[in-house]
Design a protein around this motif. Structure first.
Motif, PDB file in Angstrom:
ATOM      1  N   GLY A   7       0.800  -1.222   0.000  1.00  0.00           N
ATOM      2  CA  GLY A   7       0.000   0.000   0.000  1.00  0.00           C
ATOM      3  C   GLY A   7       0.828   1.264   0.000  1.00  0.00           C
ATOM      4  N   ALA A   8       2.023   1.206  -0.545  1.00  0.00           N
ATOM      5  CA  ALA A   8       2.940   2.353  -0.483  1.00  0.00           C
ATOM      6  C   ALA A   8       2.453   3.566  -1.257  1.00  0.00           C
ATOM      7  CB  ALA A   8       4.324   1.947  -0.997  1.00  0.00           C
ATOM      8  N   THR A   9       1.488   3.388  -2.168  1.00  0.00           N
ATOM      9  CA  THR A   9       1.013   4.525  -2.955  1.00  0.00           C
ATOM     10  C   THR A   9      -0.238   5.161  -2.361  1.00  0.00           C
ATOM     11  OG1 THR A   9      -0.277   3.085  -4.430  1.00  0.00           O
ATOM     12  CG2 THR A   9       1.996   3.591  -5.082  1.00  0.00           C
ATOM     13  N   GLY A  10      -0.835   4.551  -1.344  1.00  0.00           N
ATOM     14  CA  GLY A  10      -1.994   5.135  -0.684  1.00  0.00           C
ATOM     15  C   GLY A  10      -1.576   6.176   0.339  1.00  0.00           C
ATOM     16  N   MET A  11      -2.556   6.886   0.893  1.00  0.00           N
ATOM     17  CA  MET A  11      -2.237   7.970   1.816  1.00  0.00           C
ATOM     18  C   MET A  11      -1.482   7.473   3.043  1.00  0.00           C
ATOM     19  SD  MET A  11      -4.781  10.694   3.713  1.00  0.00           S
ATOM     20  CE  MET A  11      -5.094   9.650   5.144  1.00  0.00           C
ATOM     21  N   VAL A  12      -2.000   6.421   3.675  1.00  0.00           N
ATOM     22  CA  VAL A  12      -1.327   5.888   4.862  1.00  0.00           C
ATOM     23  C   VAL A  12       0.018   5.288   4.482  1.00  0.00           C
ATOM     24  CG1 VAL A  12      -1.456   4.174   6.708  1.00  0.00           C
ATOM     25  CG2 VAL A  12      -3.481   5.497   6.099  1.00  0.00           C
ATOM     26  N   GLY A  73      -5.637  -0.791   1.226  1.00  0.00           N
ATOM     27  CA  GLY A  73      -7.057  -0.839   1.558  1.00  0.00           C
ATOM     28  C   GLY A  73      -7.875   0.007   0.612  1.00  0.00           C
ATOM     29  N   VAL A  74      -9.198  -0.226   0.632  1.00  0.00           N
ATOM     30  CA  VAL A  74     -10.111   0.536  -0.211  1.00  0.00           C
ATOM     31  C   VAL A  74     -11.341   0.904   0.610  1.00  0.00           C
ATOM     32  CG1 VAL A  74      -9.407  -0.536  -2.386  1.00  0.00           C
ATOM     33  CG2 VAL A  74     -11.237  -1.583  -1.021  1.00  0.00           C
ATOM     34  N   THR A  75     -12.075   1.881   0.131  1.00  0.00           N
ATOM     35  CA  THR A  75     -13.346   2.213   0.748  1.00  0.00           C
ATOM     36  C   THR A  75     -14.388   1.166   0.369  1.00  0.00           C
ATOM     37  OG1 THR A  75     -15.116   3.845   0.873  1.00  0.00           O
ATOM     38  CG2 THR A  75     -13.933   3.712  -1.205  1.00  0.00           C
ATOM     39  N   LEU A 123     -22.674  -3.746   9.937  1.00  0.00           N
ATOM     40  CA  LEU A 123     -21.876  -3.080   8.917  1.00  0.00           C
ATOM     41  C   LEU A 123     -20.968  -4.071   8.195  1.00  0.00           C
ATOM     42  CD1 LEU A 123     -20.858   0.130  10.890  1.00  0.00           C
ATOM     43  CD2 LEU A 123     -22.646  -0.084   9.145  1.00  0.00           C
ATOM     44  N   MET A 124     -21.128  -4.128   6.858  1.00  0.00           N
ATOM     45  CA  MET A 124     -20.366  -5.088   6.062  1.00  0.00           C
ATOM     46  C   MET A 124     -18.866  -4.897   6.215  1.00  0.00           C
ATOM     47  SD  MET A 124     -18.483  -5.149   2.981  1.00  0.00           S
ATOM     48  CE  MET A 124     -19.135  -3.976   1.788  1.00  0.00           C
ATOM     49  N   TRP A 125     -18.404  -3.644   6.069  1.00  0.00           N
ATOM     50  CA  TRP A 125     -16.959  -3.402   6.111  1.00  0.00           C
ATOM     51  C   TRP A 125     -16.365  -3.804   7.462  1.00  0.00           C
ATOM     52  CZ3 TRP A 125     -14.455  -0.561   9.726  1.00  0.00           C
ATOM     53  CH2 TRP A 125     -15.210   0.347  10.484  1.00  0.00           C
ATOM     54  N   ARG A 160      -5.865   8.068  -2.667  1.00  0.00           N
ATOM     55  CA  ARG A 160      -6.135   7.732  -4.065  1.00  0.00           C
ATOM     56  C   ARG A 160      -7.635   7.625  -4.337  1.00  0.00           C
ATOM     57  NH1 ARG A 160      -2.572   2.848  -6.114  1.00  0.00           N
ATOM     58  NH2 ARG A 160      -3.173   3.771  -8.091  1.00  0.00           N
ATOM     59  N   THR A 161      -8.454   7.705  -3.290  1.00  0.00           N
ATOM     60  CA  THR A 161      -9.912   7.636  -3.444  1.00  0.00           C
ATOM     61  C   THR A 161     -10.437   9.024  -3.814  1.00  0.00           C
ATOM     62  OG1 THR A 161     -10.012   5.895  -1.769  1.00  0.00           O
ATOM     63  CG2 THR A 161     -12.073   7.033  -2.317  1.00  0.00           C
ATOM     64  N   PRO A 162     -11.060   9.185  -4.990  1.00  0.00           N
ATOM     65  CA  PRO A 162     -11.482  10.515  -5.442  1.00  0.00           C
ATOM     66  C   PRO A 162     -12.344  11.260  -4.427  1.00  0.00           C
ATOM     67  CG  PRO A 162     -11.630   8.956  -7.248  1.00  0.00           C
ATOM     68  CD  PRO A 162     -11.306   8.146  -6.023  1.00  0.00           C
ATOM     69  N   ALA A 163     -13.298  10.583  -3.809  1.00  0.00           N
ATOM     70  CA  ALA A 163     -14.187  11.272  -2.863  1.00  0.00           C
ATOM     71  C   ALA A 163     -13.400  11.823  -1.686  1.00  0.00           C
ATOM     72  CB  ALA A 163     -15.266  10.314  -2.374  1.00  0.00           C
TER      73      ALA A 163
END
Length: 222
Positions: A7-12, A73-75, A123-125, A160-163
């Motif tokens: 996940g090196a390219t994500g915010m965290v 990770g993803v939303t 909650l699914m997540w 990387r999540t647009p929202a």
């Protein structure tokens, strides 16, 4: 220590990578990515791999690592449960199972505030993350689950999540207020990275589920 990073390219992940490269305790970072990174550093090796359900081909890259920091990770917004589970659970467990059998290895997983350890909640997540945490904690290495609430980006890291790119600039301006009114719900990308490095030195001691206050304290221990 030798660190394997997902996940090196994500915010965290960007924040964790930065702290690893700055910290003298970290000798090397092997970042498993789908495409080459846009940065270089003497400590950093980008390991390009496309199938995150099978890491058999990377056995040599997974050898001799002291810690695995899993920040991928993803939303869950807009995703079916099977799709979200594949990325959140299946990718994580595929990486964990590909690691060498080493009880002294430390695996740190970025989960989230509100994760459901019972796996039976509404909650699914939260159910999916709860299952992922439970299976990691049962594996033959030292595992730590990080459950941050709001994460403040400190050094230009971007989601990387647009929202989230719309939300974070506003939330960042409110961060001083958030830190005052709910200090137990906030942390930073810096603190997450520093805390990950710090828990590697714990040798299995202390709590294995860390929320924002625990992450912030661990970062101060480093």
């Amino acid at each position: 220590m030798n660190v394997l990073l997902f996940g090196a390219t994500g915010m965290v992940g960007q924040g964790v990578l930065r702290e690893c490269l700055l910290d003298d305790r970290v000798t090397s970072v092997r970042a498993v990515v789908r495409s080459p990174l846009d940065r270089s550093h003497p400590k950093l090796t980008a390991v390009v791999h496309t199938d995150f359900t099978d890491f058999t081909a990377l056995a040599a890259e997974f050898e001799d690592v002291d810690a695995c920091f899993f920040c991928l990770g993803v939303t869950s917004t807009g995703k079916r449960e099977d799709e979200y589970r594949r990325i959140t659970h299946d990718y994580t467990l595929a990486a964990a199972r590909a690691l060498p059998a080493n009880p002294s290895l430390t695996f740190v997983y970025v989960s989230g505030e509100g994760t459901d350890s019972t796996e039976h909640g509404r909650l699914m997540w939260a159910r999916v993350k709860g299952r992922t945490e439970n299976e990691l904690l049962a594996m033959p290495f030292r595992a730590y689950m990080f459950r941050p609430g709001y994460i403040h980006a400190m050094n230009g890291e971007r989601s990387r999540t647009p929202a989230y790119r719309w939300i974070y600039p506003v939330a960042s301006r409110l961060y001083p207020l958030l830190r005052r009114v709910m200090p137990d719900k906030v942390t930073t990308t810096e603190n997450i990275g520093r805390a990950m490095i710090a828990v590697v030195g714990r040798h299995g001691a202390g709590e294995h589920i860390l929320r924002s206050p625990d992450i912030n304290r661990a970062a101060g221990e480093g």
